[in-house]
Design a protein around this motif. Structure first.
Motif, PDB file in Angstrom:
ATOM      1  N   PHE A   1       1.227  10.339  -2.484  1.00  0.00           N
ATOM      2  CA  PHE A   1       0.601  10.350  -1.155  1.00  0.00           C
ATOM      3  C   PHE A   1       1.563   9.802  -0.116  1.00  0.00           C
ATOM      4  N   SER A   2       1.561  10.427   1.055  1.00  0.00           N
ATOM      5  CA  SER A   2       2.289   9.877   2.187  1.00  0.00           C
ATOM      6  C   SER A   2       1.308   9.095   3.055  1.00  0.00           C
ATOM      7  N   THR A   3       1.840   8.217   3.892  1.00  0.00           N
ATOM      8  CA  THR A   3       0.986   7.389   4.740  1.00  0.00           C
ATOM      9  C   THR A   3       1.404   7.524   6.203  1.00  0.00           C
ATOM     10  N   ILE A   4       0.420   7.391   7.082  1.00  0.00           N
ATOM     11  CA  ILE A   4       0.678   7.313   8.518  1.00  0.00           C
ATOM     12  C   ILE A   4       0.193   5.937   8.965  1.00  0.00           C
ATOM     13  N   ILE A   5       1.128   5.069   9.344  1.00  0.00           N
ATOM     14  CA  ILE A   5       0.808   3.694   9.704  1.00  0.00           C
ATOM     15  C   ILE A   5       0.622   3.589  11.217  1.00  0.00           C
TER      16      ILE A   5
ATOM     17  N   LEU B   1       0.838  -1.203   0.000  1.00  0.00           N
ATOM     18  CA  LEU B   1       0.000   0.000   0.000  1.00  0.00           C
ATOM     19  C   LEU B   1       0.871   1.251   0.000  1.00  0.00           C
ATOM     20  N   GLU B   2       1.850   1.262   0.899  1.00  0.00           N
ATOM     21  CA  GLU B   2       2.707   2.434   1.037  1.00  0.00           C
ATOM     22  C   GLU B   2       3.464   2.704  -0.264  1.00  0.00           C
ATOM     23  N   LYS B   3       3.946   1.646  -0.897  1.00  0.00           N
ATOM     24  CA  LYS B   3       4.677   1.798  -2.151  1.00  0.00           C
ATOM     25  C   LYS B   3       3.776   2.363  -3.246  1.00  0.00           C
TER      26      LYS B   3
END
Length: 337
Positions: free
Chosen positions: A98-102, A89-91
């Protein structure tokens, strides 16, 4: 050699000229919004990388009321299926800007609620929720943002849902056990989830299709959580059933690998006297001996569909997208059953 030598002064119009497209097309590619071909996207992105062009992220986010950030709730990053899904997903989201916050909730509802509040405070554009013990209630969010659930049944009709075909996977795994002449037993942990319920339903369906009366004897539930009791319980269970030719359908490869190791320690021959089938096709399945027969989930497909769905919803909340997508699974035939 690039036509652009002064990276500091490169403009969006210059990017468009070098890519041979309009400035509007460049803007659509940058914002992942609107129609453009994959070839155009690649050409524009290559020019952007070559020239060092950077958008003013703060100005753009204020103008579009977006943060270009997506929150991801995951119950347990030590679980390989979850960690690989998050990685894919992050890739995929990173490639689209888009950046992600996990956030790892550790299967704790209080932590989940805390992280949801934290993510909302950071003005995320969308939320992806992976698995969990209870249906996810998007109405608990104060802001109406796109929400996508992976392997977790949503409580609300406006929430999108992507999942492997767990029921069919369990059915074909159990059928494999029955076809090999074993007495089928389902081995599971006690924590609840949408996928666990679907796999149990698939196991029961296989028994029904083969006219096998379902009883409590077909189910073995491991104690909650700790690893050591798992091994002790597995040893006790296997010792009690040495006279039966059992076929164990384990609801995850980790449990299947533990069961296989314990059987070997006890001198039980696999697959001659005991059959073992897992689910997920993770690293455990390929490293143990004999290698595990298991059900493979298509993590790449799940992640790709999730990225496509959530980014389309960010661009157009009214986009015509299926509310529910089921991803096929595959039986991987190896030596354990």
């Amino acid at each position: 050699m690039s036509e652009v030598t002064n990276k500091a002064k490169v403009s969006l119009k210059e990017i468009a000229r070098l890519a041979g497209v309009s400035a509007a097309t460049v803007s659509r590619v940058i914002n992942n919004n609107g129609r453009f071909s994959e070839e155009t996207r690649q050409r524009v992105q290559n020019i952007i990388k070559e020239t060092g062009y950077q958008t003013n992220t703060l100005a753009k986010s204020l103008r579009m009321n977006r943060s270009n950030t997506i929150g991801v709730l995951v119950p347990d990053l030590t679980n390989e299926f979850f960690s690989r899904t998050v990685q894919e997903l992050e890739k995929g989201l990173f490639e689209l800007g888009f950046s992600t916050i996990i956030c790892d909730t550790q299967r704790d509802l209080a932590m989940e609620e805390y992280y949801l509040n934290t993510l909302e405070a950071k003005s995320i554009d969308a939320l992806i929720v992976i698995s969990g013990e209870h249906p996810f209630d998007s109405a608990s969010l104060s802001d109406k943002i796109p929400v996508l659930c992976i392997d977790r049944e949503p409580k609300n009709e406006d929430t999108f849902f992507i999942s492997s075909d767990h029921k069919t996977g369990a059915l074909i795994a159990t059928q494999r056990i029955i076809d090999r002449g074993y007495t089928p037993i389902l081995v599971s942990q006690q924590h609840k989830s949408t996928s666990r319920a679907a796999r149990i339903a698939g196991f029961k369906s296989a028994l029904e299709l083969n006219n096998i009366p379902i009883s409590e004897d077909h189910f073995f539930a491991l104690p909650h959580n700790e690893i050591t009791p798992y091994e002790a319980s597995l040893e006790k269970f296997l010792k009690q059933h040495t006279k039966q030719r059992l076929g164990l359908f384990c609801l995850g490869d980790y449990i299947a690998a533990l069961t296989l190791r314990k059987a070997i320690d006890l001198g039980i021959k696999v697959p001659t006297d005991l059959g073992i089938v897992g689910f997920d096709d993770n690293t455990y399945a390929r490293l143990v001996t004999p290698a595990l027969t298991t059900v493979r989930q298509d993590i790449e497909k799940i992640a790709t569909l999730s990225v496509q769905t959530i980014t389309k919803l960010i661009a157009d909340p009214e986009a015509d997208i299926p509310k529910k997508i089921t991803v096929p699974v595959q039986l991987v035939s190896r030596e354990s059953a």
